[in-house]
Enzyme design. Structure first.
Site: not given
Ligand SMILES: [Ca+2]
Ligand SMILES: [Ca+2]
Ligand SMILES: [Ca+2]
Length: 591
Positions: A314, A343, A115
């Site tokens: 976030d 955060e 991947n």
């Molecule tokens: Ca990979």
């Protein structure tokens, strides 16, 4: 179809679906038996349709395709009702009993080279470029769970798994060079897993495997903004979906301190909450009820689909606090033990404390957010332990714990993916790093280790602080995941952090005890952690010379050293003394 499925017996019912298509104007929705459809609305472009789907109490899991009808024809939209994942061993939250480990997925380990450069997003993989994909993935994390277990980690926080853009990100080009959104913070699909990282099925395997080892998993979520390439930017589901448009919007000011400021104007605060982050990231408008519901459902969906234990949010302050209140309530209704940490990037405790749940603030709102990152002590750690600042700076910050509704659950850290690494500081040495780790693992809060800091990895500002973990890639000359592959320096830090984690696990006062300052000077500090289970005393010498430290304590007792750095000591008539080498610390247990 977002979400693509929902669950039987869920606390959020009806669920509001967002269906993407074409020529949807004037559409009606016909739901199969077991579901009811209501509140249909379609945007003026005819590209997005909202519909509330009520799920009957006795509905069975299975496929429930919806029929979308207009004067021009009929389309079938796939939808599924699933049985919820068993809650046993899932949705567990986190607490100061945990040691968290932050993993940047792309930079930790490549468990599946197939991947690395997927056909759908060809060309974003280049290990020689610090802002391209390097191949790290979910399989790489699965493969190294035993490493984390051996270090003493009990929870992992992974950077976002959302699908990010499949094209070079030209809007955030650096020196004219496009970048790749390998970091995960620019979602282009809030219901997809990034193809460089793996699949939803593999994500669930990761969570299940971690749980089997006693490791919790914290999902990194981003409700504030999406990536510049999100299809919504060109074709929003509603005119009020974002704050403005790519062509016309406020540039985020980052002045989050104005949010609790009684003197800040409405405009100053609006620029923080409604502005586009770094002037580039499309800012979602959570004051639109459809946006708010979309994002609450998305948060619930990931937890329900993968079995996560907690959420890291976030850019928390950049989203209206009313939204966090509703978001938290919806998550707790379904998953009472789930925890969220936000955060709030500010060195002044007055700012992060404003966002922790437990009290209605000046705006009349309790955010509902369980915890925040302890940025104030993070800055102290760098000033004091890396660069030789006065130790009482830390005590003075801890004195401001009074601002927080509950300081004992803050997430403490000495580095993360947004700041230069500890070892990059001018004054940093391995001894000083160990001292900083001692602080992290012995003060109040829940410690979080940034991947690689346990082997003293080097690196300056982003992206230099995000190097590949040595040994995570096939063909790496050595593996720091293995004791034999570590350099002497790496072993020295790893072994020390492992020892600290073992002590923290063994000594309940280090996790849950009341923090009592005994004495602090510019160079030395002693404090106790006291709980019904016992007393632990920590002594630190932040000076370049050996230090004789007097310890005052209320009752006569014998204290045994735990780290082998200094000798045991005895308290007679209220005082005792220890001698510590330069830049060192010792942990003592009362016998
Ligand atoms: Ca990979
Ligand atoms: Ca992608
Ligand atoms: Ca915002």
């Amino acid at each position: 179809m977002e979400p693509p499925n929902w669950w039987t017996g869920h606390s959020l019912n009806p669920v509001r679906l967002l269906i993407h298509g074409s020529a949807l104007r004037g559409a009606t929705v016909i739901a199969p038996a077991g579901l009811t459809a209501s509140r249909v609305s379609v945007n003026s472009a005819g590209t997005y349709l909202f519909v509330d789907i009520g799920i009957a109490r006795n509905a069975k899991p299975g496929a429930y395709p919806l029929q979308i009808r207009t004067g021009e024809g009929i389309a079938s939209a796939p939808f599924r009702i699933d049985a919820p994942l068993p809650s046993q061993g899932r949705f567990q939250g986190f607490s100061p009993d945990d040691v968290i480990y932050l993993i940047m997925i792309d930079r930790f380990a490549d468990g599946d080279p197939s991947n690395d450069d997927p056909a759908i997003s060809r060309g974003l993989f280049d290990r020689s470029k610090p802002r391209y994909y390097h191949g790290g993935d979910l399989q790489g994390i699965i493969d190294h769970l035993p490493y984390l277990k051996s270090l003493g980690v009990t929870a992992i926080w992974m950077t976002p798994v959302y699908d990010n853009t499949n094209k070079p990100n030209v809007r955030q080009a650096v020196n004219g060079e496009p970048i790749a959104d390998y970091h995960g913070y620019g979602a282009t699909d809030y219901y997809g897993v990034e193809e460089h990282f793996g699949t939803l099925r593999l994500l669930r395997t990761l969570v299940d495997d971690a749980h089997r080892l006693g490791i919790k998993v914290i999902q990194d979520q981003v409700a504030n903004h999406v990536g510049p390439d999100h299809p919504w930017v060109a074709d929003p589901p509603k005119p009020t979906w974002f704050h403005g448009t790519a062509a016309q919007h406020i540039n985020e000011t980052w002045q989050i301190w104005t949010l609790p400021d009684p003197h800040a104007s409405v405009t100053l605060k609006r620029d923080v909450v409604d502005g586009w982050f770094v002037d580039k990231l499309p800012d979602l408008n959570q004051e639109d009820p459809d946006v708010a519901q979309y994002e609450i459902q998305d948060a619930l969906w990931w937890i329900g689909a993968a079995g996560f234990d907690a959420i890291r949010q976030d850019t928390l302050p950049y989203v209206p606090r009313t939204f966090w209140h509703d978001w938290s309530a919806a998550l707790k209704r379904q998953y009472p033990k789930l925890r969220a940490v936000g955060e709030v990037f500010d060195p002044d405790p007055a700012v992060p404390s404003f966002f922790q749940r437990g009290v209605k603030r000046s705006d009349g709102i309790d955010s509902g957010i369980d915890s925040v990152f302890d940025f104030p002590t993070f800055f102290n750690i760098r000033d004091v332990f890396a660069n030789g600042g006065a130790l009482d700076t830390v005590s003075k910050t801890l004195a401001k714990d009074r601002f927080y509704p509950n300081a004992s659950v803050l997430i403490t850290f000495l580095g993360n993916h947004d700041v230069p690494r500890f070892m990059h500081e001018q004054g940093a040495t391995v001894d000083r790093l160990k001292l900083a780790f001692t602080f992290l693992m012995t003060v109040r809060g829940t410690p979080c280790i940034y991947y690689g800091d346990e082997i003293a990895m080097q690196g300056g500002n982003d992206p230099d602080n995000r190097h590949d973990f040595p040994g995570g890639w096939k063909g790496d000359p050595r593996s720091a995941f293995e004791a034999l592959g570590r350099t002497a320096q790496e072993s020295s830090v790893f072994d020390y952090v492992q020892k600290l984690a073992q002590l923290r696990a063994k000594l309940e006062p280090l996790r849950r005890g009341k923090l009592v300052d005994l004495a602090v000077t510019e160079k030395t500090w002693t404090f106790a952690r006291e709980s019904p289970a016992g007393t632990v005393i920590v002594a630190m010498n932040n000076g370049a010379d050996p230090a004789d430290i007097a310890i005052s304590y209320s009752s006569d007792a014998f204290f045994m050293s735990q780290l082998g750095v200094a000798a045991d000591f005895t308290i007679h008539a209220g005082t005792g003394a220890v001698r510590l080498p330069p830049h060192s610390a010792e942990i003592y247990v009362k016998r």
